[in-house]
Motif scaffolding. Sequence first.
Motif, PDB file in Angstrom:
ATOM      1  N   SER A  75       3.570   2.401   2.532  1.00  0.00           N
ATOM      2  CA  SER A  75       2.809   2.797   3.723  1.00  0.00           C
ATOM      3  C   SER A  75       2.412   1.577   4.539  1.00  0.00           C
ATOM      4  O   SER A  75       2.215   1.669   5.756  1.00  0.00           O
ATOM      5  N   GLY A 118      -5.146   1.851  -8.367  1.00  0.00           N
ATOM      6  CA  GLY A 118      -4.371   1.402  -7.218  1.00  0.00           C
ATOM      7  C   GLY A 118      -4.650  -0.002  -6.738  1.00  0.00           C
ATOM      8  O   GLY A 118      -3.934  -0.509  -5.869  1.00  0.00           O
ATOM      9  N   THR A 119      -5.674  -0.643  -7.269  1.00  0.00           N
ATOM     10  CA  THR A 119      -6.009  -1.997  -6.813  1.00  0.00           C
ATOM     11  C   THR A 119      -5.764  -3.014  -7.923  1.00  0.00           C
ATOM     12  O   THR A 119      -5.798  -2.692  -9.112  1.00  0.00           O
ATOM     13  N   ASP A 164      -3.225   0.140  -3.304  1.00  0.00           N
ATOM     14  CA  ASP A 164      -4.106  -0.231  -2.194  1.00  0.00           C
ATOM     15  C   ASP A 164      -4.167  -1.747  -2.030  1.00  0.00           C
ATOM     16  O   ASP A 164      -4.844  -2.447  -2.792  1.00  0.00           O
ATOM     17  N   ASN A 165      -3.405  -2.266  -1.036  1.00  0.00           N
ATOM     18  CA  ASN A 165      -3.490  -3.667  -0.635  1.00  0.00           C
ATOM     19  C   ASN A 165      -3.236  -4.638  -1.803  1.00  0.00           C
ATOM     20  O   ASN A 165      -4.014  -5.551  -2.057  1.00  0.00           O
ATOM     21  N   GLU A 208      -6.283  12.463   1.757  1.00  0.00           N
ATOM     22  CA  GLU A 208      -5.609  11.170   1.679  1.00  0.00           C
ATOM     23  C   GLU A 208      -6.039  10.400   0.430  1.00  0.00           C
ATOM     24  O   GLU A 208      -7.222  10.340   0.086  1.00  0.00           O
ATOM     25  N   ARG A 209      -5.033   9.836  -0.253  1.00  0.00           N
ATOM     26  CA  ARG A 209      -5.313   9.083  -1.481  1.00  0.00           C
ATOM     27  C   ARG A 209      -4.400   7.874  -1.542  1.00  0.00           C
ATOM     28  O   ARG A 209      -3.193   7.981  -1.333  1.00  0.00           O
ATOM     29  N   ALA A 210      -4.987   6.706  -1.836  1.00  0.00           N
ATOM     30  CA  ALA A 210      -4.206   5.474  -1.955  1.00  0.00           C
ATOM     31  C   ALA A 210      -3.782   5.284  -3.410  1.00  0.00           C
ATOM     32  O   ALA A 210      -4.594   4.956  -4.271  1.00  0.00           O
ATOM     33  N   THR A 230       0.842  -1.200   0.000  1.00  0.00           N
ATOM     34  CA  THR A 230       0.000   0.000   0.000  1.00  0.00           C
ATOM     35  C   THR A 230       0.877   1.250   0.000  1.00  0.00           C
ATOM     36  O   THR A 230       1.905   1.291   0.676  1.00  0.00           O
ATOM     37  N   LYS A 231       0.458   2.258  -0.774  1.00  0.00           N
ATOM     38  CA  LYS A 231       1.125   3.557  -0.734  1.00  0.00           C
ATOM     39  C   LYS A 231       0.068   4.646  -0.662  1.00  0.00           C
ATOM     40  O   LYS A 231      -0.762   4.778  -1.569  1.00  0.00           O
ATOM     41  N   ILE A 232       0.108   5.417   0.435  1.00  0.00           N
ATOM     42  CA  ILE A 232      -0.876   6.477   0.653  1.00  0.00           C
ATOM     43  C   ILE A 232      -0.186   7.828   0.604  1.00  0.00           C
ATOM     44  O   ILE A 232       0.861   8.030   1.222  1.00  0.00           O
TER      45      ILE A 232
END
Length: 545
Positions: free
Chosen positions: A344, A507-508, A308-309, A303-305, A294-296
């Motif tokens: 993150s 992001g996913t 994400d996972n 806040e923006r991912a 993850t990078k936020i």
Amino acid sequence: MSTIDSAPTLLDIRGLSIQYGTGDESVIAADHLDIALKTGEIVALVGESGSGKSTLAKAIIGLLPESAKVLGGTIDLAGDNLLNHSAKELEAIRGRRIGMVPQDPGASLDPVKTVGSQVSEVFRLHPQGRKRTKAELRREVLRLLELVGIDRPEQRLGQYPHELSGGLKQRVLIAIAFALEPELLIADEPTSALDVTVQQTVLEVFTKLARELGTAVIFVTHDLAVATDIADRIVVMQHGRIREDRPVREILHAPEDAYTQMLLTEATATGKGAQTTGPEGAIEMPAIEVRGLTKIYGNGKAERAAVDNVSFAVRPGTTFSLVGESGSGKSTTARMIMRLLEPSAGTVKIHGQDVTHVRGAGKRDLWRSLQLVYQNPDSALDPRYSVSRIISEPLENYKVGSRNERKIRVAELLDAVNLPSRMASLGAKELSGGQRQRVAIARALALGAKTLVLDEALSALDVLTQAQILALLEDLQVNQGLSYLFISHDLHVVERISHDVGVMRQGTLVEVGPASQVFGNPSSEYTKLLLDSNPGQLLREMANR
């Protein structure tokens, strides 16, 4: 007879010959070229790097470099020989009678001027009729932005290029090119930097405007799939000569020239480079394994991912490709794996070793086994250095071997990437794009790395050079047991080289699986959209016959 067949000839090029340099150093870049273009016709110029495509385009628009010399021939635009015009007269013709859409939207727009001021500038440079008021200019700019399908045009007027996506920036350039409704438009690789869904949308806007306004188009591209989707006719060039000039379907169904056949063979060679499974029953430690990565960016409401996972594994000796649109998180994921960016959350393991938080000397140790090959070999290689010094630089930095041992290692690496030993003394500028990328791969392997992260490493290369580098990567993988994480927006290349594929969006990771499954029977609607947007429908029809 089609409307285009009955249209008058707009551009007529006869016997055009262009030379770079003088004496023994001279090179013929255009050799007695003959091309005619009718009003409203879209012609694609295709060929590998150095074929003469860009030289021809620059000659038409009067932007040849000082090192170029026109040896003979004519370039007639509606009966007016452009070669007889002075530089000042050509300035008046550019934009008004001949428009241009450049390759790189990021480099072509002024970063310190708003979108509105840059679109309106074309009317100030080429005033026609009475002078427009500010209100009239604003209305005209808004009309153009709407015409090319830019959302919220009122808001975009005051924005700067860095606030726009690559696709939006390219639409702004298309708006500028069509602003004065030129008779002829030259588009030089206008979508090569865009992912497939954005590319498809931009091309649809481009062709719609060209058809509606009756603008003739010369579309310069190394992507045969794009050429077959957009053009009425294809002109195939090689070594400054025209090898074939025929309608798209005729060339696809019955190419007459061996070089054209080679281009078509490479363009349709998908899914042939990789096997989808490893040795039966083998349980091997992944070359790369990420879990919950993850990078936020930002915090609170901002806040923006970016990633994400995300979880996946690269099996040893195989190629795992990450695909997706610009901004999907592919390159951010790669940078975290390389430890060029701090995650993150989540973990990164390389050959079983947790490297999530390594620093300093730990990173140096990591980079002996894990190396990055960049997108653009031009900017990745120091132009001041010889090929030998470029390849040996990692050995020097890590104090590996004596000077003589490093020289022997450079020779071994040049041989491994199929470059002759005489190239060791050449500078990076003396090499072709494909040769520079081979040097970049050799440098990545200098310290004995077994895993490479290739971030859009083929996107700047033409189809034949891409095929050669793909073949090289496949040979190296087999002979040296290399593992690849391959980042790309080019689905043709991904399908050819990959064993496994992960599809990213916002992001996913929306889908992961063997390449044959992802391309043949995708489970995600987004993957289906990417595949449907992939250029080259006519090429695929031909390949499946």
